[in-house]
Design an enzyme around this catalytic site. Structure first.
Site, PDB file in Angstrom:
ATOM      1  N   ASP A  11       0.892  -1.176   0.000  1.00 28.78           N
ATOM      2  CA  ASP A  11       0.000   0.000   0.000  1.00 28.78           C
ATOM      3  C   ASP A  11       0.920   1.213   0.000  1.00 28.78           C
ATOM      4  O   ASP A  11       1.055   1.890   0.989  1.00 28.78           O
ATOM      5  CB  ASP A  11      -0.950  -0.009   1.198  1.00 28.78           C
ATOM      6  CG  ASP A  11      -0.233  -0.085   2.542  1.00 28.78           C
ATOM      7  OD1 ASP A  11       0.899  -0.613   2.595  1.00 28.78           O
ATOM      8  OD2 ASP A  11      -0.793   0.389   3.547  1.00 28.78           O
ATOM      9  N   HIS A 245       9.633  -0.842   9.056  1.00 23.88           N
ATOM     10  CA  HIS A 245       8.605  -1.877   9.085  1.00 23.88           C
ATOM     11  C   HIS A 245       8.660  -2.780   7.850  1.00 23.88           C
ATOM     12  O   HIS A 245       8.941  -3.970   7.941  1.00 23.88           O
ATOM     13  CB  HIS A 245       7.206  -1.232   9.149  1.00 23.88           C
ATOM     14  CG  HIS A 245       6.944  -0.405  10.353  1.00 23.88           C
ATOM     15  ND1 HIS A 245       6.884  -0.933  11.621  1.00 23.88           N
ATOM     16  CD2 HIS A 245       6.695   0.926  10.482  1.00 23.88           C
ATOM     17  CE1 HIS A 245       6.613   0.033  12.484  1.00 23.88           C
ATOM     18  NE2 HIS A 245       6.497   1.163  11.819  1.00 23.88           N
TER      19      HIS A 245
END
Length: 321
Positions: A11, A245
């Protein structure tokens, strides 16, 4: 180490852009496609961002597909915190040159299934957004998806609090139903969650080295990530940098020895209560000797950061030749 064929399901926010860069930079990876999802930004704009990042890295040959644009049981709506953390455009409000071509017309879930059927154990899938596309692919053709060598996700929090609620991590919270369907399947999953990503940090000392390559890619990626570092300094000053992340998930998919894993059966709370979107050991399967989720609970952050920086600097310097 043999070359891994990889699909990224992103995303495309700032850390997804770094995940794409990591996959392009690692000589042990052949990135065969990128799927876009919703999350940090809408799926269509995530696809545009992915195309532009690939173009910046001289990797226009990698096709980009759009997957599902909404969670399983509700409509996606971008929240203000995503625009704050990733910028209005998803990549730190940095303008990247448009790609030379558009995203593919084929649905991303169908592409994933076709690739799984074609490559089987030679394919690695890394999801750094919601789990909607993976759950849809499992539901559509479980037997083919079962053949995939490795599915590594950035998501969840087992031993630390969540980052959107006290118990929920953002990618899981976007679509808990899909995440639960994925975790409770019999596919082998690596969960790279906040337990390890909050310990794996980047600072402007590192992005300064990217700028020193005097390449457009190094300069632009530094601009994108410096925006992220500044936001982290405001929101999470105790960390001392921005969390890696999504690129950590790519690194673990390639080399699981970066982390220590706990072997569990995981479930996601889908009831709309205080524990909504929590990732937790599945009580009903605690005594099941067969576990399907490897949860990263510790990380060799120094070794990972060294590999991360080596890959990025080598890529940027080679683009200048």
């Amino acid at each position: 180490m043999s070359v891994k064929k990889m699909i990224l399901d992103v995303d495309t926010g700032v850390d997804d852009a770094m995940a794409i860069t990591y996959a392009i930079a690692d000589p042990n990876v052949e990135l065969i496609g990128v799927l876009s999802s919703y999350g940090n930004i809408e799926a269509n704009r995530a696809a545009v961002n992915a195309l532009r990042v690939l173009h910046l890295l001289h990797a226009d040959q990698v096709p980009v597909f759009i997957g599902n644009t909404d969670p399983v049981d509700h409509k996606y709506q971008r929240i203000d915190i995503n625009a704050q953390i990733h910028g209005e455009n998803g990549i730190g409000d940095v303008d990247l040159e448009p790609a030379t071509h558009d995203f593919e017309s084929q649905n991303g879930v169908d592409f994933m299934i076709e690739a799984a059927e074609k490559y089987g154990k030679d394919l690695t899938i890394v999801a750094t957004g919601p789990m909607t596309n993976i759950a849809a692919a499992i539901k559509k053709n479980h037997d083919v998806m079962k053949q995939v060598n490795n599915i590594t996700i950035m998501g969840g929090a087992l031993t630390v609090p969540g980052n959107v609620t006290p118990v929920a991590e953002a990618n899981i919270e976007q679509d808990p139903v899909a995440a639960n369907e994925m975790f409770t399947s019999d596919l082998n999953i690596n969960m790279v969650g906040l337990d390890v990503t909050l310990r794996t940090l980047l600072t402007k000392a590192e992005t300064k080295q990217w700028r020193a390559t005097n390449t457009e890619a190094g300069q632009k990626m530094a601009d994108i990530v410096d925006y992220y570092i500044d936001v982290y300094a405001d929101i999470y000053p105790e960390l001392g940098g921005c969390s890696l992340h999504d690129p950590l998930a790519v690194g673990v998919a390639i080399d699981p020895s970066f982390v220590t894993m706990l072997h569990l059966n995981i479930m996601v709370t889908t009831e709309h209560d205080a524990y909504y979107a929590r990732t937790i050991a599945d009580k009903a399967r605690l005594n099941d000797p067969d576990t399907n989720v490897n949860v990263a609970v510790n990380v060799d952050k120094e070794r990972y950061l060294q590999e991360f920086m080596n890959l990025f600097l080598n890529l940027f310097n080679n683009l200048n030749k």
